[in-house]
Design a protein around this motif. Structure first.
Motif, PDB file in Angstrom:
ATOM      1  N   SER A   8       0.806  -1.212   0.000  1.00  0.00           N
ATOM      2  CA  SER A   8       0.000   0.000   0.000  1.00  0.00           C
ATOM      3  C   SER A   8       0.846   1.272   0.000  1.00  0.00           C
ATOM      4  O   SER A   8       0.302   2.362   0.030  1.00  0.00           O
ATOM      5  N   SER A   9       2.150   1.142  -0.046  1.00  0.00           N
ATOM      6  CA  SER A   9       3.007   2.326  -0.068  1.00  0.00           C
ATOM      7  C   SER A   9       3.015   2.936  -1.463  1.00  0.00           C
ATOM      8  O   SER A   9       2.537   2.360  -2.422  1.00  0.00           O
ATOM      9  N   MET A  10       3.559   4.134  -1.564  1.00  0.00           N
ATOM     10  CA  MET A  10       3.630   4.812  -2.852  1.00  0.00           C
ATOM     11  C   MET A  10       4.447   3.991  -3.836  1.00  0.00           C
ATOM     12  O   MET A  10       5.535   3.537  -3.522  1.00  0.00           O
ATOM     13  N   GLN A  11       3.908   3.840  -5.032  1.00  0.00           N
ATOM     14  CA  GLN A  11       4.560   3.033  -6.048  1.00  0.00           C
ATOM     15  C   GLN A  11       5.440   3.858  -6.983  1.00  0.00           C
ATOM     16  O   GLN A  11       6.224   3.301  -7.734  1.00  0.00           O
ATOM     17  N   VAL A  12       5.291   5.170  -6.972  1.00  0.00           N
ATOM     18  CA  VAL A  12       6.079   6.040  -7.843  1.00  0.00           C
ATOM     19  C   VAL A  12       7.265   6.566  -7.049  1.00  0.00           C
ATOM     20  O   VAL A  12       7.092   7.358  -6.123  1.00  0.00           O
ATOM     21  N   PRO A  13       8.466   6.115  -7.384  1.00  0.00           N
ATOM     22  CA  PRO A  13       9.651   6.529  -6.607  1.00  0.00           C
ATOM     23  C   PRO A  13       9.802   8.035  -6.486  1.00  0.00           C
ATOM     24  O   PRO A  13      10.184   8.542  -5.436  1.00  0.00           O
ATOM     25  N   MET A  19       7.776  13.387  -1.209  1.00  0.00           N
ATOM     26  CA  MET A  19       7.118  13.411   0.100  1.00  0.00           C
ATOM     27  C   MET A  19       8.142  13.324   1.228  1.00  0.00           C
ATOM     28  O   MET A  19       7.994  13.971   2.265  1.00  0.00           O
ATOM     29  N   ASP A  20       9.191  12.540   1.027  1.00  0.00           N
ATOM     30  CA  ASP A  20      10.252  12.456   2.038  1.00  0.00           C
ATOM     31  C   ASP A  20      10.943  13.801   2.215  1.00  0.00           C
ATOM     32  O   ASP A  20      11.221  14.227   3.330  1.00  0.00           O
ATOM     33  N   ARG A  21      11.216  14.498   1.095  1.00  0.00           N
ATOM     34  CA  ARG A  21      11.841  15.829   1.171  1.00  0.00           C
ATOM     35  C   ARG A  21      10.910  16.810   1.874  1.00  0.00           C
ATOM     36  O   ARG A  21      11.342  17.601   2.712  1.00  0.00           O
ATOM     37  N   GLY A  51       3.010  15.535  10.566  1.00  0.00           N
ATOM     38  CA  GLY A  51       1.927  15.160   9.661  1.00  0.00           C
ATOM     39  C   GLY A  51       0.862  16.235   9.551  1.00  0.00           C
ATOM     40  O   GLY A  51       0.389  16.549   8.456  1.00  0.00           O
ATOM     41  N   GLY A  52       0.489  16.821  10.679  1.00  0.00           N
ATOM     42  CA  GLY A  52      -0.523  17.873  10.675  1.00  0.00           C
ATOM     43  C   GLY A  52      -0.083  19.090   9.895  1.00  0.00           C
ATOM     44  O   GLY A  52      -0.858  19.668   9.129  1.00  0.00           O
ATOM     45  N   GLU A  53       1.163  19.480  10.062  1.00  0.00           N
ATOM     46  CA  GLU A  53       1.682  20.645   9.342  1.00  0.00           C
ATOM     47  C   GLU A  53       1.792  20.354   7.849  1.00  0.00           C
ATOM     48  O   GLU A  53       1.534  21.229   7.018  1.00  0.00           O
ATOM     49  N   MET A  54       2.149  19.118   7.498  1.00  0.00           N
ATOM     50  CA  MET A  54       2.199  18.744   6.078  1.00  0.00           C
ATOM     51  C   MET A  54       0.813  18.906   5.453  1.00  0.00           C
ATOM     52  O   MET A  54       0.677  19.480   4.370  1.00  0.00           O
ATOM     53  N   VAL A  55      -0.209  18.421   6.141  1.00  0.00           N
ATOM     54  CA  VAL A  55      -1.578  18.531   5.628  1.00  0.00           C
ATOM     55  C   VAL A  55      -1.988  19.992   5.514  1.00  0.00           C
ATOM     56  O   VAL A  55      -2.553  20.413   4.498  1.00  0.00           O
TER      57      VAL A  55
END
Length: 67
Positions: A8-13, A19-21, A51-55
């Motif tokens: 279920s993780s992201m499939q597009v590297p 998202m990591d950056r 996570g909240g700040e990302m959203v």
């Protein structure tokens, strides 16, 4: 096929890298140090803050693009 976290993780590297950056940038803005790889030593409050700040930032960017 079983639905586990690997499936279920992201499939597009490129998306995962972006998202990591973004996560690292937000954590830095909040004064939270993230290590490369596993960060299981974060408190729930720290992880939730990131996570909240990302959203919040993603919603703000979307709202601005809709104007």
């Amino acid at each position: 096929m079983a639905n586990n976290s690997k499936n279920s993780s992201m499939q597009v590297p490129e998306a995962k890298a972006a998202m990591d950056r973004f996560k690292t940038e937000v954590a830095s803005e909040l004064g939270i140090h993230l290590k490369e790889g596993y960060n299981g030593d974060l408190t729930s409050k720290e992880a939730g803050s990131i996570g909240g700040e990302m959203v919040r930032q993603m919603i703000k960017k979307q709202e601005e693009s809709m104007k």
